[in-house]
Write a protein that holds these residues in place. Structure first.
Motif, short mmCIF file in Angstrom:
data_model
loop_
_atom_site.label_atom_id
_atom_site.label_comp_id
_atom_site.label_asym_id
_atom_site.label_seq_id
_atom_site.Cartn_x
_atom_site.Cartn_y
_atom_site.Cartn_z
N GLY A 178 0.73 -1.41 -0.53
CA GLY A 178 0.25 -0.37 -0.15
C GLY A 178 1.34 1.32 -0.46
O GLY A 178 0.79 2.52 -1.00
N ASN A 197 1.24 2.28 -3.67
CA ASN A 197 0.26 1.47 -4.69
C ASN A 197 -0.96 1.84 -3.89
O ASN A 197 -1.35 0.49 -2.83
CB ASN A 197 0.32 0.26 -4.95
N PRO A 198 -1.24 2.52 -3.01
CA PRO A 198 -2.52 2.64 -2.18
C PRO A 198 -4.23 2.51 -2.88
O PRO A 198 -4.99 2.24 -2.37
CB PRO A 198 -3.15 4.78 -2.19
N GLU A 199 -4.11 1.93 -3.77
CA GLU A 199 -5.38 1.28 -4.66
C GLU A 199 -4.73 -0.33 -4.82
O GLU A 199 -5.58 -1.31 -4.88
CB GLU A 199 -5.04 1.65 -6.34
N THR A 200 -3.71 -0.74 -4.32
CA THR A 200 -3.12 -2.24 -4.02
C THR A 200 -4.65 -2.92 -3.63
O THR A 200 -5.11 -2.33 -2.50
CB THR A 200 -2.21 -2.74 -3.58
N VAL A 230 -13.88 -7.38 -7.33
CA VAL A 230 -13.50 -5.95 -8.47
C VAL A 230 -13.18 -6.85 -9.89
O VAL A 230 -13.60 -7.98 -10.57
CB VAL A 230 -12.03 -6.72 -8.00
#
Length: 484
Positions: free
Chosen positions: A43, A46-49, A238
């Protein structure tokens, strides 16, 4: 002022003190090496992981995060060698994982499948200075016992042997010659962490290096059932639209290779969580023992995330490629260092750094002399960590004269400033990218910037000569390209 004779006697007494007396105030080191973890898997990067890494993210928040941190090689053993020695693996022909002799259109370069015993490892250097040293997990740096951790400077060896993946998988029986089996079904990542906590209890009164080299997240893809089910539910939310795309393949075939474009693999996500939980347990133990403020923590991986083979469990986008590739997805890594009381929490550095830098950095932090005759390819990052200066401008180099299991192309690469040049060893083609503007390496500038290509290529070829790099070998009467 003290009389000269008294001052001389005091200095002599200091020189005669045992090493342990000097070591008492030196910082401890905990080094986390996570197998196959991609840059975009945490994270902090990559905050969107899709994955959940709160403990690793907190480590980044309390130390320095390097946004341009690299492995010395796109596969495991060479990078592990670079961390242990501070030298580039091409200097000893340790340029592939230590059982990797796959052929393609040509035969691969000669491969040395062991870390030479005459190397002075980071563990040996610290042990000479009075440190307790412990290795846990994946070693993969030599075929027989004489090359295993206990003969390379480590007092403790828990699980380190010749294999690159856990021979019994992630649940007992482990079938590991350096790890006694627990009850059937015991989880390997948890077990290694249990052993690490016990070692911390034992060595807490001495300076120490705890080198925790998790087999996770390497294949086989296995994780506790409850965590897998947790991420199965999460994955349902997702979209799987465009879950996979096409990547190029080695010359001369035009058949593309499948590459994952969406992070949603439940088992891989569960493996990442088991790693993160274990990191949190170790950090909590340091707190419990009152060691946190005197312990430097490093965290990295040995190559990029696995995106093009063996289940293609993770996506490295926007980085191109993955493990086994010279694109950014194969060599850019999570790269964190926490130095309490020195490095301001939440610091970020965009300076390009590489795995060979860990060894001289650790020696420098410990107040031990650097070894310039050995650390030809790494530099101390202390000026960056102290935020009191910069390191000298330098180019970074890669050399991978092999056919990877993941479809990567044999080649070399150089990064100089924002520009990165990749050179293919099958036919000599080159590609040039501006990483500041094109981190995904999609816009080849080679034809537009021939002078830069020529200058960077000359620089790369000079480095080949410096490290005595080896190249692809002929096969079936065909001769591969050779640098001039």
């Amino acid at each position: 002022m003290l009389p000269n004779r008294l001052l001389a006697l005091m200095l002599l007494a200091l020189l005669l003190l045992p090493v342990e007396s000097f070591a008492a105030d030196r910082p401890n080191f905990v080094f986390f090496l996570v197998d196959d973890l991609g840059y975009m898997d945490i994270g902090a990067n990559n905050p969107e992981t899709f994955y959940e890494t709160p403990n690793v993210d907190r480590l980044a928040e309390t130390g320095m995060r390097f946004t341009n941190g690299y492995a010395a090689n796109p596969v495991c053993s060479p990078t592990r060698y670079s961390i242990m020695t501070g030298s580039h693996p091409s200097r000893v022909d340790a340029t592939n994982f230590f059982s990797g002799r796959r052929e393609g259109r040509f035969r691969p370069a000669p491969l040395n499948d062991r870390m030479p015993l005459d190397e002075v490892t980071i563990a040996e250097a610290l042990r000479e200075a009075g440190y307790r040293t412990a290795f846990l997990g994946k070693w993969h740096l030599g075929p027989t016992e004489e090359f295993w951790p206990e003969n390379q400077g480590f007092e403790f060896n828990v699980g380190g042997h010749h294999r690159g993946s856990p021979p019994g998988g992630y649940f007992a029986p482990f079938r590991n010659p350096r790890l006694e089996d627990g009850p059937n079904g015991q989880h390997l990542t948890q077990r290694l962490t249990d052993e690490a906590l016990a070692i911390l209890e034992e060595v807490q009164d001495d300076p120490f290096l705890l080198y925790l080299s998790y087999y996770t997240v390497h294949t086989p893809l296995q994780a506790p059932k409850d965590l897998v089910e947790k991420y199965q539910r999460k994955a349902e939310k997702v979209s799987d639209l465009n879950e996979f795309g096409d990547e190029e393949q080695v010359f001369p075939t035009d058949r593309p290779r499948r590459v994952r474009q969406v992070q949603r693999h439940p088992t891989y996500a569960a493996m990442v969580e088991t790693m993160d939980t274990s990191v949190g347990r170790v950090l909590a133990k340091l707190e419990e023992l009152g060691l946190s403020e005197n312990t430097v923590v490093c965290f990295t991986s040995d190559n990029g995330g696995l995106s093009t083979s063996e289940g293609s469990p993770t996506s490295n986008l926007p980085l191109r490629g993955g493990k086994g590739w010279l694109y950014e997805g194969g060599i850019r890594e999570p790269f964190l260092i926490r130095w309490p009381g020195v490095t301001p929490p939440g610091s970020v550095s965009d300076v390009p750094v590489v795995s060979t830098d860990f060894y001289p950095t650790i020696l420098d932090i410990a107040g031990l002399p650097l070894r310039p005759d050995q650390h030809l390819d790494g530099v101390s990052l202390v000026p960056l960590l102290r935020q009191e200066g910069e390191i000298a401008d330098r180019a970074l180099y890669w050399h991978y004269p092999h056919y990877s299991n993941q479809g990567g192309i044999p080649g070399g690469a150089i990064r100089d400033g924002d520009y990165k040049l990749i050179e293919r060893f099958e036919d000599g083609r080159v590609h040039l990218y501006n990483l500041a503007e094109d981190i995904g390496e999609r816009h080849d500038l080679a034809e537009q910037m021939p002078e830069r290509v020529d200058a960077m290529r000359r620089q790369l070829h000079a480095w080949y000569r410096d490290v005595d790099a080896k190249f692809l070998q002929p096969k079936d009467g065909r001769e591969p390209w050779r640098p001039e």
